[in-house]
Motif scaffolding. Structure first.
Motif, PDB file in Angstrom:
ATOM      1  N   LEU A 126       0.937  -1.188   0.221  1.00 26.28           N
ATOM      2  CA  LEU A 126      -0.295  -0.311   0.156  1.00 26.28           C
ATOM      3  C   LEU A 126       1.202   1.053  -0.038  1.00 26.28           C
ATOM      4  CD1 LEU A 126      -2.739  -1.190   2.103  1.00 26.28           C
ATOM      5  CD2 LEU A 126      -2.554  -1.136  -0.153  1.00 26.28           C
ATOM      6  N   GLN A 127       2.415   1.269   0.744  1.00 24.55           N
ATOM      7  CA  GLN A 127       2.542   2.547   0.916  1.00 24.55           C
ATOM      8  C   GLN A 127       3.324   2.499  -0.603  1.00 24.55           C
ATOM      9  OE1 GLN A 127       6.789   1.449   2.986  1.00 24.55           O
ATOM     10  NE2 GLN A 127       5.967   3.888   3.884  1.00 24.55           N
ATOM     11  N   ASP A 130       0.878   3.914  -3.429  1.00 28.40           N
ATOM     12  CA  ASP A 130       0.783   5.334  -3.141  1.00 28.40           C
ATOM     13  C   ASP A 130       1.776   5.592  -3.393  1.00 28.40           C
ATOM     14  OD1 ASP A 130      -1.360   7.255  -1.062  1.00 28.40           O
ATOM     15  OD2 ASP A 130       0.661   7.482  -0.449  1.00 28.40           O
ATOM     16  N   GLN A 131       2.720   5.407  -2.881  1.00 29.13           N
ATOM     17  CA  GLN A 131       3.708   6.763  -3.486  1.00 29.13           C
ATOM     18  C   GLN A 131       4.316   6.308  -5.061  1.00 29.13           C
ATOM     19  OE1 GLN A 131       7.135   4.519  -1.706  1.00 29.13           O
ATOM     20  NE2 GLN A 131       6.786   5.739   0.153  1.00 29.13           N
ATOM     21  N   ALA A 145       1.373   9.017  -5.834  1.00 29.41           N
ATOM     22  CA  ALA A 145       1.907  10.233  -5.839  1.00 29.41           C
ATOM     23  C   ALA A 145       3.269  10.942  -6.704  1.00 29.41           C
ATOM     24  CB  ALA A 145       2.409  10.049  -4.452  1.00 29.41           C
ATOM     25  N   SER A 184      -3.408  10.162  -4.236  1.00 30.87           N
ATOM     26  CA  SER A 184      -3.176   9.468  -3.839  1.00 30.87           C
ATOM     27  C   SER A 184      -3.887   8.146  -3.917  1.00 30.87           C
ATOM     28  CB  SER A 184      -3.655  10.256  -1.785  1.00 30.87           C
ATOM     29  OG  SER A 184      -5.131  10.181  -2.168  1.00 30.87           O
ATOM     30  N   LEU A 185      -3.519   6.963  -3.349  1.00 24.57           N
ATOM     31  CA  LEU A 185      -3.922   5.881  -3.633  1.00 24.57           C
ATOM     32  C   LEU A 185      -6.071   5.530  -3.037  1.00 24.57           C
ATOM     33  CD1 LEU A 185      -4.049   2.792  -4.400  1.00 24.57           C
ATOM     34  CD2 LEU A 185      -3.497   2.344  -1.902  1.00 24.57           C
ATOM     35  N   THR A 186      -6.031   6.305  -1.841  1.00 24.19           N
ATOM     36  CA  THR A 186      -7.506   7.558  -1.150  1.00 24.19           C
ATOM     37  C   THR A 186      -7.726   7.204  -2.509  1.00 24.19           C
ATOM     38  OG1 THR A 186      -6.953   7.017   0.810  1.00 24.19           O
ATOM     39  CG2 THR A 186      -8.602   7.989   0.129  1.00 24.19           C
ATOM     40  N   TYR A 204      -7.458   7.295  -5.555  1.00 24.02           N
ATOM     41  CA  TYR A 204      -7.980   6.478  -7.015  1.00 24.02           C
ATOM     42  C   TYR A 204      -8.593   5.705  -6.993  1.00 24.02           C
ATOM     43  CZ  TYR A 204      -6.293   3.482 -10.353  1.00 24.02           C
ATOM     44  OH  TYR A 204      -6.159   2.670 -11.139  1.00 24.02           O
ATOM     45  N   GLU A 205      -8.927   5.365  -5.615  1.00 31.51           N
ATOM     46  CA  GLU A 205      -9.773   4.259  -5.379  1.00 31.51           C
ATOM     47  C   GLU A 205     -10.996   4.791  -5.338  1.00 31.51           C
ATOM     48  OE1 GLU A 205      -9.081   1.238  -2.573  1.00 31.51           O
ATOM     49  OE2 GLU A 205      -7.558   2.457  -1.149  1.00 31.51           O
ATOM     50  N   HIS A 264       0.222   2.392 -11.861  1.00 27.05           N
ATOM     51  CA  HIS A 264      -0.727   2.039 -10.822  1.00 27.05           C
ATOM     52  C   HIS A 264      -0.614   0.909 -11.506  1.00 27.05           C
ATOM     53  CE1 HIS A 264      -3.324   1.088  -7.482  1.00 27.05           C
ATOM     54  NE2 HIS A 264      -3.658   0.618  -7.994  1.00 27.05           N
TER      55      HIS A 264
END
Length: 179
Positions: free
Chosen positions: A30-31, A34-35, A38, A44-46, A48-49, A122
Motif C-alpha cells: 500500500l505504501q 501510494d508513493q 503520488a 493518492s491511492l485513496t 485513486y480508489e 498504477h
C-alpha cells in the motif's frame, strides 16, 4: 485475565509467520502504490480508489455511504476526500433525485481523464509488486482465499447488523477493484 489468556487458541508458528508476512507485505504494498501514484500522477491511492469506484458506478455517481463502504472507509473520511476531489475538479456533487437532502458524488470528465492517465502506472506497479512474483497457481489460491475471507467478514457484519449491533467496520458487499 489469566483464565481468558489460557482459553485463547494462539497462532501456530506457521500461522504466525503467515500472518506477519501478510501484514508486512500489505503495508509495504500500500505504501509503494501510494508513493507511485503520488510521484507519477500526483494523486493518492485513496483518491485513486474513489475515482475507480465512481468510474464503475452507474452514471458514474454514488452516494457517500455506499462509496465509503466500497473503499472500506468512514462516511466522514470519504466526505473529506470527495471535498478534495471536488476542489481538484475531478468530482462534482449533484442532488440526489430520490432524497432532496442527499447528494451524489459524480465523476467529471476531468476526473475520468485523471484516472485514465494514472491507471497505466498504477497497474504496472500492481503487476511488478504482486503478480510478477506469483505463479498462476498462487494467484488462483490467494484470490480464492481472500474471496472466502471477504465473504466471511461481510456475513459477520450482516449478522451483527441484524442483531442490532454496530459492525466494527464498514459493510462491503463485493470485492472492490482499485485498478
Amino acid at each position: 485475565m489469566i483464565d481468558r489468556m489460557e482459553q485463547v487458541q494462539w497462532l501456530s508458528a506457521d500461522e504466525q509467520r503467515t500472518w506477519r508476512a501478510y501484514l508486512n507485505a500489505t503495508r509495504l504494498l500500500l505504501q509503494r502504490l501510494d508513493q507511485q501514484l503520488a510521484r507519477d500522477a500526483d494523486i493518492s491511492l485513496t483518491d485513486y480508489e474513489l475515482l475507480v469506484q465512481l468510474s464503475e458506478a452507474p452514471d458514474h455517481q454514488m452516494r457517500m455511504r455506499p462509496l465509503a463502504d466500497a473503499v472500506t472507509a468512514t462516511k466522514s473520511g470519504v466526505t473529506r476526500a470527495i471535498n478534495r476531489l471536488v476542489e481538484a475538479g475531478w468530482v462534482r456533487r449533484v442532488p440526489c433525485p430520490d432524497d432532496r437532502r442527499g447528494a451524489l458524488a459524480e465523476l467529471t470528465e476531468a476526473g475520468a481523464a485523471k484516472l485514465a492517465a494514472a491507471s497505466p502506472g498504477h497497474v504496472a506497479a500492481v503487476r511488478s509488486n504482486v503478480f510478477d512474483v506469483l505463479s498462476p497457481r498462487d494467484v488462483d489460491r490467494i484470490g480464492s482465499a481472500y474471496l472466502e475471507m471477504h465473504a466471511h467478514m461481510v456475513e459477520m457484519s450482516r449478522s451483527a447488523a441484524v442483531a442490532g449491533k454496530r459492525p466494527s467496520a464498514p459493510l462491503v458487499d463485493a470485492a472492490t477493484s482499485v485498478d
